[in-house]
Design a protein around this motif. Structure first.
Motif, PDB file in Angstrom:
ATOM      1  N   ALA A   7       0.830  -1.213   0.000  1.00 45.57           N
ATOM      2  CA  ALA A   7       0.000   0.000   0.000  1.00 45.57           C
ATOM      3  C   ALA A   7       0.860   1.257   0.000  1.00 45.57           C
ATOM      4  CB  ALA A   7      -0.917   0.002   1.214  1.00 45.57           C
ATOM      5  N   LYS A   8       0.404   2.260  -0.733  1.00 43.79           N
ATOM      6  CA  LYS A   8       1.005   3.596  -0.655  1.00 43.79           C
ATOM      7  C   LYS A   8       0.522   4.298   0.602  1.00 43.79           C
ATOM      8  CE  LYS A   8       1.203   4.072  -5.691  1.00 43.79           C
ATOM      9  NZ  LYS A   8       0.688   4.825  -6.875  1.00 43.79           N
ATOM     10  N   GLY A   9      -0.651   3.893   1.070  1.00 41.94           N
ATOM     11  CA  GLY A   9      -1.278   4.504   2.234  1.00 41.94           C
ATOM     12  C   GLY A   9      -2.482   5.324   1.803  1.00 41.94           C
ATOM     13  N   GLY A  10      -3.566   5.162   2.530  1.00 43.89           N
ATOM     14  CA  GLY A  10      -4.766   5.934   2.225  1.00 43.89           C
ATOM     15  C   GLY A  10      -5.714   5.256   1.254  1.00 43.89           C
ATOM     16  N   GLU A  11      -5.387   4.053   0.772  1.00 46.21           N
ATOM     17  CA  GLU A  11      -6.309   3.339  -0.110  1.00 46.21           C
ATOM     18  C   GLU A  11      -7.646   3.116   0.616  1.00 46.21           C
ATOM     19  OE1 GLU A  11      -2.232   2.175  -1.673  1.00 46.21           O
ATOM     20  OE2 GLU A  11      -3.156   2.553   0.282  1.00 46.21           O
ATOM     21  N   ALA A  12      -8.725   3.519  -0.035  1.00 46.17           N
ATOM     22  CA  ALA A  12     -10.050   3.431   0.578  1.00 46.17           C
ATOM     23  C   ALA A  12     -10.385   1.995   0.956  1.00 46.17           C
ATOM     24  CB  ALA A  12     -11.100   3.980  -0.378  1.00 46.17           C
ATOM     25  N   PHE A  13     -10.980   1.836   2.138  1.00 45.44           N
ATOM     26  CA  PHE A  13     -11.327   0.494   2.599  1.00 45.44           C
ATOM     27  C   PHE A  13     -12.381   0.597   3.691  1.00 45.44           C
ATOM     28  CE2 PHE A  13     -10.702  -3.229   5.368  1.00 45.44           C
ATOM     29  CZ  PHE A  13     -10.810  -4.249   4.438  1.00 45.44           C
ATOM     30  N   LYS A  14     -13.515  -0.055   3.465  1.00 48.22           N
ATOM     31  CA  LYS A  14     -14.549  -0.163   4.490  1.00 48.22           C
ATOM     32  C   LYS A  14     -14.589  -1.612   4.960  1.00 48.22           C
ATOM     33  CE  LYS A  14     -19.397   0.741   5.588  1.00 48.22           C
ATOM     34  NZ  LYS A  14     -20.729   1.132   5.071  1.00 48.22           N
ATOM     35  N   PRO A  15     -14.152  -1.873   6.181  1.00 44.98           N
ATOM     36  CA  PRO A  15     -14.086  -3.259   6.657  1.00 44.98           C
ATOM     37  C   PRO A  15     -15.464  -3.907   6.731  1.00 44.98           C
ATOM     38  CG  PRO A  15     -12.851  -1.771   8.096  1.00 44.98           C
ATOM     39  CD  PRO A  15     -13.677  -0.920   7.192  1.00 44.98           C
ATOM     40  N   LEU A  16     -15.494  -5.182   6.498  1.00 46.06           N
ATOM     41  CA  LEU A  16     -16.717  -5.946   6.623  1.00 46.06           C
ATOM     42  C   LEU A  16     -17.257  -5.816   8.049  1.00 46.06           C
ATOM     43  CD1 LEU A  16     -18.643  -8.008   5.307  1.00 46.06           C
ATOM     44  CD2 LEU A  16     -17.069  -9.811   6.047  1.00 46.06           C
ATOM     45  N   ASP A  68     -11.706   2.676   6.842  1.00 42.14           N
ATOM     46  CA  ASP A  68     -10.462   2.465   7.577  1.00 42.14           C
ATOM     47  C   ASP A  68      -9.360   2.253   6.544  1.00 42.14           C
ATOM     48  OD1 ASP A  68      -8.595   2.039   9.519  1.00 42.14           O
ATOM     49  OD2 ASP A  68      -9.345   0.070  10.133  1.00 42.14           O
ATOM     50  N   PRO A  69      -8.817   3.343   5.977  1.00 44.25           N
ATOM     51  CA  PRO A  69      -7.865   3.241   4.863  1.00 44.25           C
ATOM     52  C   PRO A  69      -6.607   2.448   5.212  1.00 44.25           C
ATOM     53  CG  PRO A  69      -8.669   5.495   5.113  1.00 44.25           C
ATOM     54  CD  PRO A  69      -9.109   4.741   6.331  1.00 44.25           C
ATOM     55  N   ALA A  70      -5.991   1.901   4.180  1.00 39.52           N
ATOM     56  CA  ALA A  70      -4.766   1.129   4.345  1.00 39.52           C
ATOM     57  C   ALA A  70      -3.613   2.013   4.805  1.00 39.52           C
ATOM     58  CB  ALA A  70      -4.407   0.440   3.031  1.00 39.52           C
ATOM     59  N   LEU A  71      -2.653   1.394   5.487  1.00 38.02           N
ATOM     60  CA  LEU A  71      -1.477   2.094   5.990  1.00 38.02           C
ATOM     61  C   LEU A  71      -0.345   2.032   4.968  1.00 38.02           C
ATOM     62  CD1 LEU A  71      -1.456   0.583   9.600  1.00 38.02           C
ATOM     63  CD2 LEU A  71      -2.322   2.837   8.924  1.00 38.02           C
ATOM     64  N   PRO A  72       0.528   3.030   4.933  1.00 36.35           N
ATOM     65  CA  PRO A  72       1.693   2.963   4.038  1.00 36.35           C
ATOM     66  C   PRO A  72       2.553   1.745   4.372  1.00 36.35           C
ATOM     67  CG  PRO A  72       1.431   5.167   4.964  1.00 36.35           C
ATOM     68  CD  PRO A  72       0.498   4.280   5.714  1.00 36.35           C
ATOM     69  N   GLY A  73       2.904   0.960   3.365  1.00 36.38           N
ATOM     70  CA  GLY A  73       3.751  -0.194   3.585  1.00 36.38           C
ATOM     71  C   GLY A  73       3.017  -1.470   3.943  1.00 36.38           C
ATOM     72  N   GLU A  74       1.708  -1.410   4.030  1.00 37.78           N
ATOM     73  CA  GLU A  74       0.913  -2.587   4.373  1.00 37.78           C
ATOM     74  C   GLU A  74       0.746  -3.496   3.154  1.00 37.78           C
ATOM     75  OE1 GLU A  74      -3.619  -3.483   6.094  1.00 37.78           O
ATOM     76  OE2 GLU A  74      -2.840  -1.438   6.062  1.00 37.78           O
ATOM     77  N   VAL A  75       0.757  -4.805   3.363  1.00 33.85           N
ATOM     78  CA  VAL A  75       0.486  -5.761   2.284  1.00 33.85           C
ATOM     79  C   VAL A  75      -1.024  -5.827   2.073  1.00 33.85           C
ATOM     80  CG1 VAL A  75       0.585  -8.185   1.579  1.00 33.85           C
ATOM     81  CG2 VAL A  75       2.559  -7.121   2.675  1.00 33.85           C
ATOM     82  N   ILE A  76      -1.466  -5.506   0.861  1.00 36.30           N
ATOM     83  CA  ILE A  76      -2.903  -5.486   0.585  1.00 36.30           C
ATOM     84  C   ILE A  76      -3.221  -6.068  -0.790  1.00 36.30           C
ATOM     85  CG2 ILE A  76      -3.355  -3.444   2.020  1.00 36.30           C
ATOM     86  CD1 ILE A  76      -3.529  -1.798  -0.636  1.00 36.30           C
ATOM     87  N   TYR A  77      -4.433  -6.557  -0.923  1.00 32.35           N
ATOM     88  CA  TYR A  77      -5.040  -6.772  -2.237  1.00 32.35           C
ATOM     89  C   TYR A  77      -5.786  -5.485  -2.559  1.00 32.35           C
ATOM     90  CZ  TYR A  77      -4.135 -11.790  -1.714  1.00 32.35           C
ATOM     91  OH  TYR A  77      -3.534 -13.022  -1.552  1.00 32.35           O
ATOM     92  N   TYR A  78      -5.689  -5.030  -3.802  1.00 32.28           N
ATOM     93  CA  TYR A  78      -6.329  -3.754  -4.141  1.00 32.28           C
ATOM     94  C   TYR A  78      -6.742  -3.739  -5.607  1.00 32.28           C
ATOM     95  CZ  TYR A  78      -1.894  -2.369  -6.381  1.00 32.28           C
ATOM     96  OH  TYR A  78      -0.782  -2.304  -7.201  1.00 32.28           O
ATOM     97  N   ASP A  79      -7.626  -2.776  -5.931  1.00 29.29           N
ATOM     98  CA  ASP A  79      -8.019  -2.564  -7.329  1.00 29.29           C
ATOM     99  C   ASP A  79      -8.009  -1.068  -7.610  1.00 29.29           C
ATOM    100  OD1 ASP A  79     -10.331  -1.583  -6.127  1.00 29.29           O
ATOM    101  OD2 ASP A  79     -11.669  -3.102  -6.968  1.00 29.29           O
ATOM    102  N   GLN A  80      -8.686  -0.626  -8.664  1.00 34.41           N
ATOM    103  CA  GLN A  80      -8.659   0.782  -9.047  1.00 34.41           C
ATOM    104  C   GLN A  80      -9.378   1.680  -8.046  1.00 34.41           C
ATOM    105  OE1 GLN A  80     -10.246   1.035 -13.020  1.00 34.41           O
ATOM    106  NE2 GLN A  80      -8.546  -0.091 -13.944  1.00 34.41           N
ATOM    107  N   VAL A  81     -10.258   1.118  -7.247  1.00 35.74           N
ATOM    108  CA  VAL A  81     -11.045   1.906  -6.288  1.00 35.74           C
ATOM    109  C   VAL A  81     -10.340   2.049  -4.948  1.00 35.74           C
ATOM    110  CG1 VAL A  81     -13.212   1.985  -4.987  1.00 35.74           C
ATOM    111  CG2 VAL A  81     -13.222   1.343  -7.410  1.00 35.74           C
ATOM    112  N   GLY A  82      -9.690   0.984  -4.498  1.00 34.31           N
ATOM    113  CA  GLY A  82      -9.050   1.020  -3.190  1.00 34.31           C
ATOM    114  C   GLY A  82      -8.638  -0.366  -2.745  1.00 34.31           C
TER     115      GLY A  82
END
Length: 231
Positions: A137-146, A152-166
């Motif tokens: 993650a770059k940080g700030g990727e949009a994310f609404k937890p289930l 609750d956006p992603a943190l910089p340096g976090e391992v994430i699955y992501y798409d064009q939205v977040g």
């Protein structure tokens, strides 16, 4: 090779020994049928019994599967308390709790996860914007937890699955997002099975084969698998 998932080079820099198995399936009927609920409960119960092979250490965190993933999670930025999905499942079994059915596809991948001691997760392809990536993650990727009301956006340096939205799923398979969750109306899905060392890869290979077989048995449709490893 499926084009539903891309694994970024930054991920391989962090986990060069990892392997990701991605199973894609189309044309599902994932509706919950009342007379099948006992079947899925039995599947989860048997998987819970099988999972005891990955437990046994006097201290829970010293069980090899748990310890290996905790070490992996120490290598990147994460929220306090973030743990691998397989640890969360094993914790419930260790505490004497039983998993209950959610919907057929989720029940199937949870049963596989427990049986083989590997993290599994799944997303609704219809809600993925563009190609899904596994990366950093770059940080700030949009994310609404289930199950949560606020983003609750992603943190910089976090391992994430992501798409064009977040973000789609955070900290590998720790926390899934509401936007791409598997539901009763899901007809097309991608399921991932993760491994970070040789022992896990051996179980992962069996897990993916079992996952495909159970999908075929439950839904009467074939699935495709793609393997991702560092080049």
């Amino acid at each position: 090779m499926t084009n539903e998932l891309t694994v970024d080079s930054a991920f391989w820099s962090l986990f060069p020994e990892a392997r990701i198995g991605a199973v894609t399936v189309h044309g599902l009927n994932n509706a919950i049928v009342a007379d099948q609920e006992q079947h899925y409960q039995d599947l989860l119960t048997e998987a819970g019994k099988a999972a005891h092979q990955f437990l046994g250490a006097e201290t829970f965190r010293e069980n090899p599967v748990v310890a290996e993933w905790r070490t992996a999670y120490s290598q990147f930025k994460k929220k306090k308390g973030a743990r691998s999905s397989i640890e969360a499942l094993l914790k419930r079994i260790d505490q004497g709790k039983q998993l209950s059915p959610i919907n057929p596809l989720v029940d199937i991948y949870n049963s596989v996860s427990l049986t083989y001691g590997v993290p599994c997760g799944g997303e609704n392809l219809a809600t993925i914007e563009g190609t899904m990536h596994l990366g950093i993650a770059k940080g700030g990727e949009a994310f609404k937890p289930l199950g949560e009301d606020e983003d609750d956006p992603a943190l910089p340096g976090e391992v994430i699955y992501y798409d064009q939205v977040g973000a789609v799923c955070r900290c590998f398979n720790w926390r899934d997002g509401e936007r791409t969750m598997l539901t009763e109306t899901t007809t097309d899905a991608i399921l991932v099975v993760e491994a970070i060392n040789a022992d896990q890869k051996a179980r992962q290979t069996e897990a993916v084969a079992t996952l495909q077989a159970r999908i075929k048995d439950a839904f009467g449709v074939d699935s495709d698998v793609a393997w991702f490893e560092a080049k």
